[in-house]
Structures are given as structure tokens and as C-alpha cells.
Design an enzyme around this catalytic site. Structure first.
Site, PDB file in Angstrom:
ATOM      1  N   ASN A  29      55.166  86.661  66.038  1.00 32.76           N
ATOM      2  CA  ASN A  29      54.738  87.952  65.493  1.00 32.76           C
ATOM      3  C   ASN A  29      54.191  88.894  66.573  1.00 32.76           C
ATOM      4  OD1 ASN A  29      55.706  87.316  62.989  1.00 32.76           O
ATOM      5  ND2 ASN A  29      53.774  86.475  62.237  1.00 32.76           N
ATOM      6  N   ARG A 127      56.121  93.015  49.278  1.00 34.86           N
ATOM      7  CA  ARG A 127      55.700  93.364  50.646  1.00 34.86           C
ATOM      8  C   ARG A 127      55.827  94.879  50.811  1.00 34.86           C
ATOM      9  NH1 ARG A 127      57.864  88.998  54.916  1.00 34.86           N
ATOM     10  NH2 ARG A 127      56.016  89.733  56.032  1.00 34.86           N
ATOM     11  N   ARG A 405      64.518  81.152  62.871  1.00 33.58           N
ATOM     12  CA  ARG A 405      64.035  82.533  62.981  1.00 33.58           C
ATOM     13  C   ARG A 405      62.703  82.586  63.709  1.00 33.58           C
ATOM     14  NH1 ARG A 405      63.448  85.899  57.777  1.00 33.58           N
ATOM     15  NH2 ARG A 405      62.529  87.143  59.422  1.00 33.58           N
TER      16      ARG A 405
HETATM   17  C1  EPZ Z   1      52.557  89.871  58.812  1.00 37.15           C
HETATM   18  O1  EPZ Z   1      53.302  90.341  57.702  1.00 37.15           O
HETATM   19  C2  EPZ Z   1      53.353  88.727  59.394  1.00 37.15           C
HETATM   20  N1  EPZ Z   1      54.656  89.210  59.782  1.00 37.15           N
HETATM   21  C3  EPZ Z   1      53.473  87.621  58.375  1.00 37.15           C
HETATM   22  O2  EPZ Z   1      54.125  86.544  59.013  1.00 37.15           O
HETATM   23  C4  EPZ Z   1      52.092  87.175  57.908  1.00 37.15           C
HETATM   24  O3  EPZ Z   1      52.226  86.256  56.851  1.00 37.15           O
HETATM   25  C5  EPZ Z   1      51.290  88.379  57.407  1.00 37.15           C
HETATM   26  O4  EPZ Z   1      51.268  89.412  58.427  1.00 37.15           O
HETATM   27  C6  EPZ Z   1      49.864  88.043  57.042  1.00 37.15           C
HETATM   28  O5  EPZ Z   1      49.214  87.468  58.129  1.00 37.15           O
HETATM   29  C7  EPZ Z   1      54.827  89.767  60.975  1.00 37.15           C
HETATM   30  O6  EPZ Z   1      53.915  89.883  61.780  1.00 37.15           O
HETATM   31  C8  EPZ Z   1      56.197  90.194  61.339  1.00 37.15           C
HETATM   32  P1  EPZ Z   1      50.553  92.351  55.649  1.00 37.15           P
HETATM   33  P2  EPZ Z   1      52.968  91.744  57.042  1.00 37.15           P
HETATM   34  O7  EPZ Z   1      50.950  93.753  55.802  1.00 37.15           O
HETATM   35  O8  EPZ Z   1      52.589  92.671  58.129  1.00 37.15           O
HETATM   36  C9  EPZ Z   1      50.273  93.856  51.053  1.00 37.15           C
HETATM   37  C10 EPZ Z   1      55.534  84.624  59.064  1.00 37.15           C
HETATM   38  O9  EPZ Z   1      55.795  83.609  58.410  1.00 37.15           O
HETATM   39  N2  EPZ Z   1      50.579  95.199  51.571  1.00 37.15           N
HETATM   40  O10 EPZ Z   1      49.260  91.910  56.230  1.00 37.15           O
HETATM   41  O11 EPZ Z   1      54.082  92.077  56.162  1.00 37.15           O
HETATM   42  C11 EPZ Z   1      51.481  92.940  51.119  1.00 37.15           C
HETATM   43  O12 EPZ Z   1      52.310  93.116  50.009  1.00 37.15           O
HETATM   44  C12 EPZ Z   1      55.186  85.888  58.369  1.00 37.15           C
HETATM   45  O13 EPZ Z   1      55.570  84.667  60.306  1.00 37.15           O
HETATM   46  C13 EPZ Z   1      50.613  96.272  50.705  1.00 37.15           C
HETATM   47  O14 EPZ Z   1      50.396  96.143  49.492  1.00 37.15           O
HETATM   48  O15 EPZ Z   1      51.685  91.370  56.206  1.00 37.15           O
HETATM   49  C14 EPZ Z   1      50.842  91.579  51.212  1.00 37.15           C
HETATM   50  O16 EPZ Z   1      50.555  91.118  49.929  1.00 37.15           O
HETATM   51  C15 EPZ Z   1      55.626  86.063  57.019  1.00 37.15           C
HETATM   52  N3  EPZ Z   1      50.890  97.524  51.207  1.00 37.15           N
HETATM   53  C16 EPZ Z   1      49.546  91.833  51.952  1.00 37.15           C
HETATM   54  O17 EPZ Z   1      49.299  93.234  51.859  1.00 37.15           O
HETATM   55  C17 EPZ Z   1      51.142  97.723  52.536  1.00 37.15           C
HETATM   56  O18 EPZ Z   1      51.400  98.868  52.922  1.00 37.15           O
HETATM   57  C18 EPZ Z   1      49.533  91.424  53.412  1.00 37.15           C
HETATM   58  O19 EPZ Z   1      50.610  92.027  54.093  1.00 37.15           O
HETATM   59  C19 EPZ Z   1      51.118  96.627  53.393  1.00 37.15           C
HETATM   60  C20 EPZ Z   1      50.830  95.355  52.906  1.00 37.15           C
END
Ligand code: EPZ
Length: 435
Positions: A29, A127, A405
Site C-alpha cells: 500500500n 468503498r 496482487r
Molecule cells: C486502504 O483502503 C487500503 N488500500 C486497504 O488495504 C485497507 O484495508 C484500508 O486502507 C484500511 O486500512 C490501499 O491502501 C490501496 P479507507 P482504502 O478509505 O483507502 C469508508 C489490502 O488488503 N470510506 O480507509 O480504500 C470505506 O467504505 C487493502 O491491502 C467512505 O465511506 O480504505 C471503508 O468502509 C484492502 N468514504 C472505510 O471508510 C470515503 O470517501 C475505510 O476505507 C472513503 C472511505
């Protein structure tokens, strides 16, 4: 990619304790975010310690398709964004991974416009990108979000304007995207309720190494003072937190004794604490963690949380181990709404788990039995591997490309620790045992 029954598969002969030492690769990440961030530079950037994973390859290809010069040699990549000629990433590649959303912030921050399709990535629940979009609007961009395409354009010329942004929830991707968008904006940006994950800090460090002025990354308020230009840099990616954790869990799950080298123990504190609670021995010094079984694996109560809480990305491998712990475990997933799919697969091995919404109740069984399982996403794939390593008999894992991946040489590294994982490319059976 052929999926399912006719595609590639891994066969794991279970019941072999892991022992020895393993080296951790660069973080997935952090690497994906840093590759995107390199678009913001006015000169050439060298990135070191890139992991050998499919997502990093796709991310580099996305940059190339925008016109960036990219040359990869082993774990290094030289990226020259001066030749970028498009602000719309290739749709099929962008839809292959979540981190393609970072191109929105990077392109908008650098050229004042961007057009990206909704990103793909692991199917682990909703997401949304609403916080990313809200932040970009606050920075002075006109953003439309229609028919699966996000279009953003700076309202005033080609430059955004600093703003105060309050995130409604802690979002890793949203925080990173807004750092990318704001680091070259005019004036100061304050980001409240920012994510504190190691890869947020990594992106800030990388941008600062190019001359950006970002303070407070790693706390929940980040201050960005926009700069006019960013100079070239050479930067090494931090070790992968989740690969480290998965290896720690695999060591404990197989009653093994594994030394994990080249990691950052402070990033692993939430997991180490839980392993100690289970009865597993964990010692660390400098960049090394040793995980040793004591023959005891007690059940746990566990809740995923934002950093420094227990990472959601380790929940799946951890729950696989809890399926054979002594007692009843209660696991609550607070970050994503659909991250227990692997437990359906593990039921085929004799695991006893009930999922109610975001809570899993896991009744530990004395032993799992090998079965045919299908990976549904990256960390689910890792969870199935952990279960296969623990189980009696042979386990077949379909759709192993999900694992590639995000884990570099996963089967090969585990085999070097004493596992027996055979990778088969096709049903005709060109078997290839990981070295
Ligand atoms: C990052 O995803 C990581 N991906 C994920 O890694 C990781 O699980 C996640 O952070 C949490 O640590 C990358 O870095 C590429 P978030 P991200 O925005 O950025 C909600 C892996 O296995 N949300 O912190 O997508 C969302 O729906 C993965 O390596 C909104 O509602 O995570 C989720 O429920 C998978 N609106 C929560 O927040 C927004 O605008 C956390 O999402 C943004 C997010």
C-alpha cells in the site's frame, strides 16, 4: 485471467510447523501511493524497495499509459513524469485496483485536471470516495461523479487553493488523495480527522523528500503548505506491515518458530499484543521479530480499528488461525462491511464460525481438515493459505492470483520456512514447487 476450477491453483500439504528466517519486502500500500505521488514531481524520481507484486506492476503501467517514462530494474523503478500527456488513466487498468484512485489527487494536484473511472480492488464491502471528492471540492476543484467516472478540474487556472477539510470518517485513501491534491496548492491546507496509518506517513515523507511541506502526518491533524514545484528524489519504500503480520500469524498457526527480518516492529504492536494474549511468544529487536509457539493458542476478543488499532487487513489471516484456537473468539470488523467471506470457505475444513453482520463468533476446533477452497480477495487468499498450512491433509486454493496482487513470492517464502505449497498453472498440471 482464468478464474476458478479451470484456472491456476495452489496445493498445500498441511501440518508442517514453519521454522527459520524470512525477509520482508517493500510495502504494497505504501508503494502504490508513492508511485502515484511521483506524478507530482517536476523531475525524475527513483523508488527503491518496490515489492514484486502484481498491483505494483499495474500501477507502473498506469503511469506509463499516461505518458510517464518508467524503467524498472529489480526492486527499483525510475519514473520521469515530465512526458505525461494525458490526465485520464486507462480504464481497464484503473479498474483493476483501488489505489488507482490516487491518480485523481496526483493529476489534479499537478495539472489541475483529472478524469478517472471508479477504482476496482478487493470486494470487501462498500468503498465510497465521497470524502475524497468532498476534500477536492474544498480545495477549489469542480468535481462531477457520473456514470462511474469522476472528473475534476481546478476552478481557478490549473492550481488548487488550500483549505480546511474535516473528514467525516478516518479514511486512509481519502487522507492520501488529499495530501496529493494539496501539496502543490496555493496556500495552506489543514486536514482534520486524518488517518494515521504508516502508509499515510510514508506518502508525506516521500512528498517532503521532493520539497513538499507537510507536517503532522501520523497524527489526526495534518498541515500542508503548498509549494510551487517538487524536485527529484530517491526514496526507499518501508517494509510491508501486512506481509510481516501474515508471516507472524502463519508462524503461530503452525506451532512454528520464525524470525521475520527487515520489518518495523512498532507497526506490529496491535498484532503482537494479540498473539501474546493467545499464548504465543513474540520477541523483537531492531528490525527483527521472532514468533515462537508455546503449544497454546487461546481464543480471543478482537476488533479491527484504524491505526494503531488492529488492522483490518490482518483480520482475515487472524480469524483463520482462531478457527483452531482453544475456546470461543469474538471478532468485530469495524472498517469494511463484507470482510468475512473467507469463513464460508473455512467451514469446508471443519471450522465453526457464525457471522452476524460485522461480528464473527468462532468456536475453535481441535483441527482443520484439508479441503478445496476459493479465494475471493487478497487477504482472504492469505487466510486460506494460513488455514491450509495448519490443516491435516491437502488443501486446494483456487483463484490464487488474488494472493499475487499483494504478497511477493508468498508460496516460495513459506516453502523456504518448511511449508509444502505446490503452484499449478493449469489443470493439465504443470506443477511448480515454490523454491
Ligand atoms: C486502504 O483502503 C487500503 N488500500 C486497504 O488495504 C485497507 O484495508 C484500508 O486502507 C484500511 O486500512 C490501499 O491502501 C490501496 P479507507 P482504502 O478509505 O483507502 C469508508 C489490502 O488488503 N470510506 O480507509 O480504500 C470505506 O467504505 C487493502 O491491502 C467512505 O465511506 O480504505 C471503508 O468502509 C484492502 N468514504 C472505510 O471508510 C470515503 O470517501 C475505510 O476505507 C472513503 C472511505
Amino acid at each position: 485471467m482464468v478464474e476458478g476450477a479451470n484456472g491456476p491453483r495452489w496445493i498445500i500439504e498441511g501440518g508442517r510447523p514453519l521454522s527459520g528466517a524470512v525477509d520482508i519486502g517493500g510495502g504494497k500500500n505504501p508503494a502504490l501511493a508513492v508511485i502515484a505521488a511521483s506524478l507530482l514531481c517536476d523531475e525524475q524520481v527513483t523508488i527503491e524497495n518496490l515489492p514484486y507484486i502484481e498491483d505494483a506492476r499495474v500501477m507502473l503501467e498506469l503511469l506509463e499509459c499516461l505518458g510517464t517514462k518508467v524503467s524498472r530494474c529489480g526492486r527499483s523503478a525510475v519514473i520521469d513524469p515530465r512526458t505525461v500527456c494525458r490526465c485520464a488513466p486507462r480504464r481497464d487498468l484503473a479498474q483493476a485496483l483501488r489505489a488507482s484512485s490516487y491518480l485523481l489527487g496526483a493529476l489534479l494536484g499537478r495539472w489541475g485536471q483529472a478524469e478517472t473511472p471508479y477504482p476496482g480492488g478487493c470486494d470487501i464491502g462498500d468503498r465510497a470516495l465521497d470524502q475524497h471528492i468532498k476534500g477536492m471540492r474544498a480545495l477549489g476543484a469542480a468535481v462531477t461523479d457520473q456514470y462511474g467516472v469522476i472528473r475534476a478540474k481546478a476552478r481557478r487556472g490549473d492550481r488548487l487553493v488550500g483549505a480546511e477539510i474535516y473528514l467525516d470518517m478516518v479514511t486512509v485513501g481519502g487522507t492520501i488523495n488529499l495530501l496529493l491534491a494539496s501539496c502543490r496548492a496555493k496556500g495552506q491546507t489543514l486536514l482534520f480527522n486524518a488517518a494515521k496509518e504508516p502508509h499515510v506517513v510514508e506518502v508525506a515523507n516521500f512528498l517532503n523528500s521532493m520539497g513538499a511541506r507537510i507536517k503532522g502526518a501520523g497524527t489526526d491533524v495534518i498541515r500542508v503548505t503548498g509549494v510551487d514545484s517538487l524536485h527529484g528524489t530517491s526514496y526507499a519504500i518501508i517494509p510491508d506491515q501486512i506481509e510481516t503480520g501474515t508471516m507472524m500469524i502463519a508462524a503461530a498457526a503452525t506451532d512454528g518458530d520464525v524470525t521475520i527480518r527487515g520489518c518495523i516492529p512498532t507497526h506490529m504492536e496491535a498484532l503482537s499484543a494479540k498473539l501474546l494474549e493467545m499464548g504465543v511468544r513474540v520477541d523483537d529487536h531492531d528490525d527483527v521479530i521472532r514468533v515462537r509457539s508455546t503449544g497454546i493458542r487461546r481464543a480471543l476478543t478482537l476488533k479491527t480499528q484504524v491505526y494503531p488499532g488492529f488492522p483490518t487487513d490482518l483480520q482475515q489471516p487472524m480469524t483463520a488461525m482462531l478457527c483452531a484456537a482453544r475456546g470461543v473468539s469474538l471478532v468485530t470488523e469495524t472498517i469494511f462491511d463484507s470482510r468475512f467471506k473467507h469463513l464460508r470457505e473455512l467451514a469446508r475444513m471443519g471450522a465453526k464460525a457464525q457471522v452476524m453482520d460485522r461480528v464473527a463468533v468462532i468456536e475453535g476446533v481441535p483441527e482443520l481438515t484439508g479441503a478445496s477452497l476459493t479465494a475471493t480477495d487478497l487477504r482472504a487468499g492469505a487466510a486460506l493459505v494460513v488455514a491450509g498450512l495448519m490443516a491435516r491433509g491437502a488443501t486446494e486454493i483456487l483463484n490464487p492470483h488474488y494472493i499475487d496482487r499483494g504478497y511477493e513470492y508468498f508460496a516460495e517464502k513459506l516453502n523456504a520456512l518448511g511449508a509444502r505449497i505446490i503452484k499449478e498453472d493449469s489443470r493439465e498440471g504443470q506443477a511448480e514447487a515454490g523454491a
